[in-house]
Design a protein around this motif. Structure first.
Motif, PDB file in Angstrom:
ATOM      1  N   GLU A 106      22.136 -10.562 -19.547  1.00 54.57           N
ATOM      2  CA  GLU A 106      22.721 -11.682 -19.259  1.00 54.57           C
ATOM      3  C   GLU A 106      22.459 -12.344 -18.202  1.00 54.57           C
ATOM      4  N   ALA A 107      21.874 -11.584 -17.020  1.00 59.33           N
ATOM      5  CA  ALA A 107      21.304 -12.163 -15.392  1.00 59.33           C
ATOM      6  C   ALA A 107      20.066 -12.009 -15.601  1.00 59.33           C
ATOM      7  N   LEU A 108      19.567 -11.442 -15.585  1.00 62.47           N
ATOM      8  CA  LEU A 108      17.857 -11.239 -16.131  1.00 62.47           C
ATOM      9  C   LEU A 108      17.816 -12.696 -17.086  1.00 62.47           C
ATOM     10  N   ASP A 109      18.351 -12.800 -17.482  1.00 66.19           N
ATOM     11  CA  ASP A 109      18.470 -14.580 -18.498  1.00 66.19           C
ATOM     12  C   ASP A 109      18.279 -15.699 -17.609  1.00 66.19           C
ATOM     13  N   LEU A 110      18.734 -15.048 -16.549  1.00 64.64           N
ATOM     14  CA  LEU A 110      19.274 -16.708 -15.242  1.00 64.64           C
ATOM     15  C   LEU A 110      18.229 -16.361 -14.731  1.00 64.64           C
ATOM     16  N   SER A 111      17.508 -15.284 -14.252  1.00 64.49           N
ATOM     17  CA  SER A 111      16.037 -14.535 -13.629  1.00 64.49           C
ATOM     18  C   SER A 111      16.426 -13.864 -14.304  1.00 64.49           C
ATOM     19  N   ARG A 112      14.666 -13.576 -14.004  1.00 71.04           N
ATOM     20  CA  ARG A 112      14.006 -12.827 -14.776  1.00 71.04           C
ATOM     21  C   ARG A 112      13.815 -11.626 -14.071  1.00 71.04           C
ATOM     22  N   ASP A 113      13.163 -11.661 -12.720  1.00 76.72           N
ATOM     23  CA  ASP A 113      12.981 -11.060 -11.940  1.00 76.72           C
ATOM     24  C   ASP A 113      14.103 -10.820 -10.535  1.00 76.72           C
ATOM     25  N   ASN A 114      15.296 -10.949 -11.241  1.00 71.20           N
ATOM     26  CA  ASN A 114      16.519 -10.322  -9.880  1.00 71.20           C
ATOM     27  C   ASN A 114      16.305  -8.805  -9.760  1.00 71.20           C
ATOM     28  N   PRO A 115      15.480  -8.197  -8.632  1.00 74.43           N
ATOM     29  CA  PRO A 115      15.475  -6.939  -8.861  1.00 74.43           C
ATOM     30  C   PRO A 115      16.547  -6.081  -8.779  1.00 74.43           C
ATOM     31  N   LEU A 116      18.169  -6.526  -7.913  1.00 71.02           N
ATOM     32  CA  LEU A 116      19.860  -5.836  -8.061  1.00 71.02           C
ATOM     33  C   LEU A 116      19.722  -5.838  -9.298  1.00 71.02           C
ATOM     34  N   ALA A 117      19.942  -6.777 -10.659  1.00 70.23           N
ATOM     35  CA  ALA A 117      20.134  -6.219 -11.735  1.00 70.23           C
ATOM     36  C   ALA A 117      18.899  -5.099 -12.919  1.00 70.23           C
ATOM     37  N   LEU A 118      17.721  -5.780 -12.448  1.00 76.22           N
ATOM     38  CA  LEU A 118      16.496  -4.363 -12.570  1.00 76.22           C
ATOM     39  C   LEU A 118      17.163  -3.407 -12.344  1.00 76.22           C
ATOM     40  N   SER A 119      17.869  -3.105 -10.838  1.00 76.10           N
ATOM     41  CA  SER A 119      18.213  -1.883 -10.234  1.00 76.10           C
ATOM     42  C   SER A 119      19.091  -1.261 -10.925  1.00 76.10           C
ATOM     43  N   ARG A 120      20.086  -2.181 -10.899  1.00 73.59           N
ATOM     44  CA  ARG A 120      21.248  -2.014 -11.824  1.00 73.59           C
ATOM     45  C   ARG A 120      21.393  -1.436 -13.678  1.00 73.59           C
ATOM     46  N   LEU A 121      20.633  -2.211 -14.097  1.00 71.88           N
ATOM     47  CA  LEU A 121      20.072  -1.452 -15.344  1.00 71.88           C
ATOM     48  C   LEU A 121      19.357  -0.671 -15.721  1.00 71.88           C
ATOM     49  N   GLU A 139      11.941   0.980 -10.736  1.00 66.92           N
ATOM     50  CA  GLU A 139      10.208   0.144 -10.196  1.00 66.92           C
ATOM     51  C   GLU A 139       9.903  -0.994 -10.334  1.00 66.92           C
ATOM     52  N   ARG A 140      10.165  -1.936 -11.130  1.00 72.28           N
ATOM     53  CA  ARG A 140      10.281  -2.651 -10.639  1.00 72.28           C
ATOM     54  C   ARG A 140      10.771  -3.783  -9.300  1.00 72.28           C
ATOM     55  N   ALA A 141      12.342  -2.851  -9.371  1.00 78.82           N
ATOM     56  CA  ALA A 141      13.116  -3.419  -8.661  1.00 78.82           C
ATOM     57  C   ALA A 141      12.845  -3.540  -7.506  1.00 78.82           C
ATOM     58  N   VAL A 142      11.642  -1.822  -6.796  1.00 80.12           N
ATOM     59  CA  VAL A 142      11.616  -1.088  -5.401  1.00 80.12           C
ATOM     60  C   VAL A 142       9.835  -2.252  -5.177  1.00 80.12           C
ATOM     61  N   ALA A 143       9.747  -2.727  -6.306  1.00 79.19           N
ATOM     62  CA  ALA A 143       7.975  -4.016  -6.600  1.00 79.19           C
ATOM     63  C   ALA A 143       8.420  -4.771  -6.003  1.00 79.19           C
ATOM     64  N   LEU A 144       9.775  -4.845  -6.361  1.00 87.07           N
ATOM     65  CA  LEU A 144      10.096  -6.428  -5.823  1.00 87.07           C
ATOM     66  C   LEU A 144      10.661  -7.216  -4.447  1.00 87.07           C
ATOM     67  N   LEU A 145      11.796  -5.614  -4.298  1.00 81.90           N
ATOM     68  CA  LEU A 145      12.585  -5.835  -3.192  1.00 81.90           C
ATOM     69  C   LEU A 145      11.822  -4.050  -2.497  1.00 81.90           C
ATOM     70  N   PRO A 146      11.061  -3.512  -1.840  1.00 83.82           N
ATOM     71  CA  PRO A 146      10.468  -2.801  -1.215  1.00 83.82           C
ATOM     72  C   PRO A 146      11.959  -2.749   0.311  1.00 83.82           C
ATOM     73  N   GLN A 147      11.729  -3.442   1.157  1.00 88.48           N
ATOM     74  CA  GLN A 147      12.421  -3.074   2.224  1.00 88.48           C
ATOM     75  C   GLN A 147      13.887  -3.147   1.637  1.00 88.48           C
ATOM     76  N   ASN A 148      14.459  -2.916   0.637  1.00 86.15           N
ATOM     77  CA  ASN A 148      16.040  -2.843   0.206  1.00 86.15           C
ATOM     78  C   ASN A 148      16.003  -0.801  -0.333  1.00 86.15           C
ATOM     79  N   PRO A 149      16.276  -0.102   0.672  1.00 83.61           N
ATOM     80  CA  PRO A 149      16.385   1.072   0.634  1.00 83.61           C
ATOM     81  C   PRO A 149      17.505   2.174  -0.210  1.00 83.61           C
ATOM     82  N   GLU A 150      18.284   1.309  -0.968  1.00 85.14           N
ATOM     83  CA  GLU A 150      19.484   1.148  -1.500  1.00 85.14           C
ATOM     84  C   GLU A 150      18.515   1.726  -3.320  1.00 85.14           C
ATOM     85  N   LEU A 151      17.722   0.466  -3.006  1.00 85.47           N
ATOM     86  CA  LEU A 151      16.598   0.486  -4.961  1.00 85.47           C
ATOM     87  C   LEU A 151      15.946   1.551  -4.748  1.00 85.47           C
TER      88      LEU A 151
END
Length: 212
Positions: A106-121, A139-151
């Motif tokens: 549902e979160a990705l329906d609102l924003s397809r490229d949400n890196p936090l949603a992709l990572s949690r998924l 991998e998609r999440a990290v590519a979208l937000l490479p500066q976030n070490p948590e991902l």
């Protein structure tokens, strides 16, 4: 937050921020709950307050109350992306991975490229043993937000449990290099060691995280 409440003791946002500090930084559980409830009583339509209070309830192990709280947040603001993420966390931490995945979709329906949603998924897919799907989303999440070490460390964990040892170790090495330049949570190193099955090392990093 204290100064804001000195100016206006009926400021819902001030109580919310105070409650958040008490939860995450001071571990003052009773004071945190008191201020969360005060914020909500002052503004019963404060979706963010319900969402943040949900995290308090998760931390206290009060899963059923957490579900009610985040449902209220979503009723008040059906387009709040952060609320869908928090809802997924409620289900994830109670072992309801399919429901967590549904909320993240549902979160990705609102924003397809949400890196936090992709990572949690991806994290939920890991728990279901669906490693290929997990790694793809992470991998998609990290590519979208490479500066976030948590991902990155979550991806490193997924690589480890999937048997991709060299990929996991590369991320571990990258985090060690990053830690020479900026602060990196010790928890992140622990997570990757868990994925690699290196439990003694994981416990050492968890002890360090607790001390800090």
């Amino acid at each position: 937050a204290t100064r804001a409440l000195e100016i206006d003791s009926d400021l819902a946002g001030g109580h919310l921020q105070y409650a958040t500090v008490a939860l995450y930084l001071d571990w003052e559980w009773e004071r945190s709950e008191e201020n969360f409830r005060r914020a909500i009583s002052l503004n019963p339509n404060y979706a963010q307050a319900y969402a943040f209070f949900t995290w308090y309830l998760i931390a206290m192990g009060r899963t059923e109350e957490a579900q009610h709280s985040i449902q209220r947040a979503l009723q008040l603001d059906p387009l709040a992306k952060f609320a869908y993420l928090t809802a997924s966390d409620v289900y994830y931490w109670s072992g309801q991975y399919d429901r967590a995945i549904a909320k993240l979709q549902e979160a990705l329906d609102l924003s397809r490229d949400n890196p936090l949603a992709l990572s949690r998924l991806g994290w939920s897919y890991v728990q279901k043993g669906m490693f290929a799907e997990a790694i793809d989303h992470m991998e998609r999440a990290v590519a979208l937000l490479p500066q976030n070490p948590e991902l990155s460390w979550m991806l490193g964990h997924a690589y480890g449990v999937a048997g991709k040892t060299s990929e996991a170790r590369k991320i571990l090495d990258d985090l060690h290099r990053l830690a020479e330049e900026r602060y990196v949570l010790p928890y992140g190193f622990a997570i990757i060691h868990v994925g690699l099955g290196e439990h003694d090392e994981a416990l050492e990093w968890l002890e360090k995280a607790y001390e800090e």
